[in-house]
Enzyme design. Structure first.
Site, PDB file in Angstrom:
ATOM      1  N   SER A  67      76.948 -19.103  41.899  1.00 35.17           N
ATOM      2  CA  SER A  67      78.242 -19.719  41.590  1.00 35.17           C
ATOM      3  C   SER A  67      79.195 -18.717  40.944  1.00 35.17           C
ATOM      4  O   SER A  67      78.774 -17.747  40.308  1.00 35.17           O
ATOM      5  CB  SER A  67      78.052 -20.902  40.632  1.00 35.17           C
ATOM      6  OG  SER A  67      77.188 -21.859  41.179  1.00 35.17           O
TER       7      SER A  67
HETATM    8  N1  SAH Z   1      72.539 -22.303  39.991  1.00 33.31           N
HETATM    9  C1  SAH Z   1      72.585 -21.329  41.071  1.00 33.31           C
HETATM   10  C2  SAH Z   1      73.594 -21.746  42.139  1.00 33.31           C
HETATM   11  C3  SAH Z   1      72.946 -21.749  43.466  1.00 33.31           C
HETATM   12  S1  SAH Z   1      73.829 -22.525  44.776  1.00 33.31           S
HETATM   13  C4  SAH Z   1      72.809 -19.928  40.555  1.00 33.31           C
HETATM   14  O1  SAH Z   1      73.037 -19.762  39.346  1.00 33.31           O
HETATM   15  O2  SAH Z   1      72.727 -18.972  41.332  1.00 33.31           O
HETATM   16  C5  SAH Z   1      73.003 -24.101  44.869  1.00 33.31           C
HETATM   17  C6  SAH Z   1      71.517 -24.058  45.124  1.00 33.31           C
HETATM   18  O3  SAH Z   1      71.089 -25.422  45.218  1.00 33.31           O
HETATM   19  C7  SAH Z   1      71.080 -23.393  46.437  1.00 33.31           C
HETATM   20  O4  SAH Z   1      70.155 -22.388  46.155  1.00 33.31           O
HETATM   21  C8  SAH Z   1      70.451 -24.537  47.231  1.00 33.31           C
HETATM   22  O5  SAH Z   1      69.356 -24.130  48.041  1.00 33.31           O
HETATM   23  C9  SAH Z   1      70.014 -25.480  46.133  1.00 33.31           C
HETATM   24  N2  SAH Z   1      69.818 -26.870  46.526  1.00 33.31           N
HETATM   25  C10 SAH Z   1      70.558 -27.630  47.389  1.00 33.31           C
HETATM   26  N3  SAH Z   1      70.047 -28.874  47.485  1.00 33.31           N
HETATM   27  C11 SAH Z   1      68.965 -28.930  46.663  1.00 33.31           C
HETATM   28  C12 SAH Z   1      68.000 -29.926  46.343  1.00 33.31           C
HETATM   29  N4  SAH Z   1      68.032 -31.142  46.886  1.00 33.31           N
HETATM   30  N5  SAH Z   1      67.028 -29.600  45.463  1.00 33.31           N
HETATM   31  C13 SAH Z   1      66.952 -28.368  44.901  1.00 33.31           C
HETATM   32  N6  SAH Z   1      67.820 -27.386  45.171  1.00 33.31           N
HETATM   33  C14 SAH Z   1      68.816 -27.645  46.043  1.00 33.31           C
END
Ligand code: SAH
Length: 222
Positions: A67
């Site tokens: 993000s």
């Molecule tokens: N918090 C992260 C942001 C990653 S983007 C950081 O600091 O880098 C969002 C993430 O959510 C992705 O890696 C995606 O695979 C995950 N995601 C999407 N749906 C999900 C679900 N149902 N359960 C767990 N993770 C999920």
């Protein structure tokens, strides 16, 4: 594995990033301190090393993103983290957000549905600085019933609606910060569960996240 080094240049860029985020309205000094401490360039492909401290999202593996720093700061500020709180994060991704929470003293439980991202974090050496973070490979829609209830929940992917199971796993007095919306843009919501267990909703700014998807995903090569 790539060698990790945090140069004066990186530190200087990080300071500038913190000032930028502050100027955009983030006032919680503990959030800003965490962002100024964590080397964001470790979490991003080395090809982006020169621009790792721009205030923007970057691609990580499996079509996902780390993000934007402002977004991380915004969600974290809304969570009002206090030391020792139990926090569930849905969407570990690069684990950057998890480290911000851990640095603020939270006890972090984080779930990722992409096996490749989950596996990557097991051999990402910087994360050994935060031995308290617990990583789970699973579907965040289910939460973590075994470890519930949580003081706080943060969802870092766009949910089409507020997932009931996550609200259930909040303590009375607990808060959840979650971007909700079915289109390209989502509204940041904060759900507060009062002492009677009734959930109330506050609406904040618009953001754009990758979607929160159902079930687990395992790429064929991993
Ligand atoms: N918090 C992260 C942001 C990653 S983007 C950081 O600091 O880098 C969002 C993430 O959510 C992705 O890696 C995606 O695979 C995950 N995601 C999407 N749906 C999900 C679900 N149902 N359960 C767990 N993770 C999920």
């Amino acid at each position: 594995m790539r060698a990790l080094s945090d140069s004066y240049r990186h530190k200087g860029l990080r300071k500038q990033l913190v000032e930028l985020i502050r100027s955009k309205g983030i006032t919680d000094d503990r959030v800003l301190a965490a962002i100024s401490e964590i080397p964001r360039h470790y979490f991003i492909d080395s090809a982006f090393d020169q621009i790792a401290y721009e205030d923007r999202a970057f691609p990580i593996a499996e079509g996902q993103t780390i993000s934007q720093p402002y977004t991380v700061a915004y969600q974290t500020q809304l969570l009002e983290i206090k030391p020792h709180e139990k926090v569930l994060e849905v969407g570990t991704g690069s684990a950057y957000q998890a480290c911000v929470l851990a640095l603020m003293g939270a006890q972090v439980f984080t779930i990722e549905r992409q096996k490749q991202l989950y596996d990557h974090n097991k051999q990402f050496s910087y994360l050994r600085n935060f031995p308290g973070i617990r990583y789970f490979f699973g579907d965040g829609y289910q939460g973590l019933p075994t470890f519930a209830p949580f003081d706080k929940i943060i969802v870092t992917a766009a949910a089409p609606a507020i997932p009931d199971k996550l609200v259930e796993q909040l303590k009375p007095g607990g808060k959840m910060v979650i971007p909700v919306g079915e289109g390209k843009v989502q509204q940041m919501l904060r759900i507060y569960k009062d002492s009677e267990g009734v959930a109330q909703e506050e609406v904040f700014d618009n953001f754009s996240f990758v979607p929160m998807l159902q079930g687990k995903a395992q790429s064929p090569k991993s």
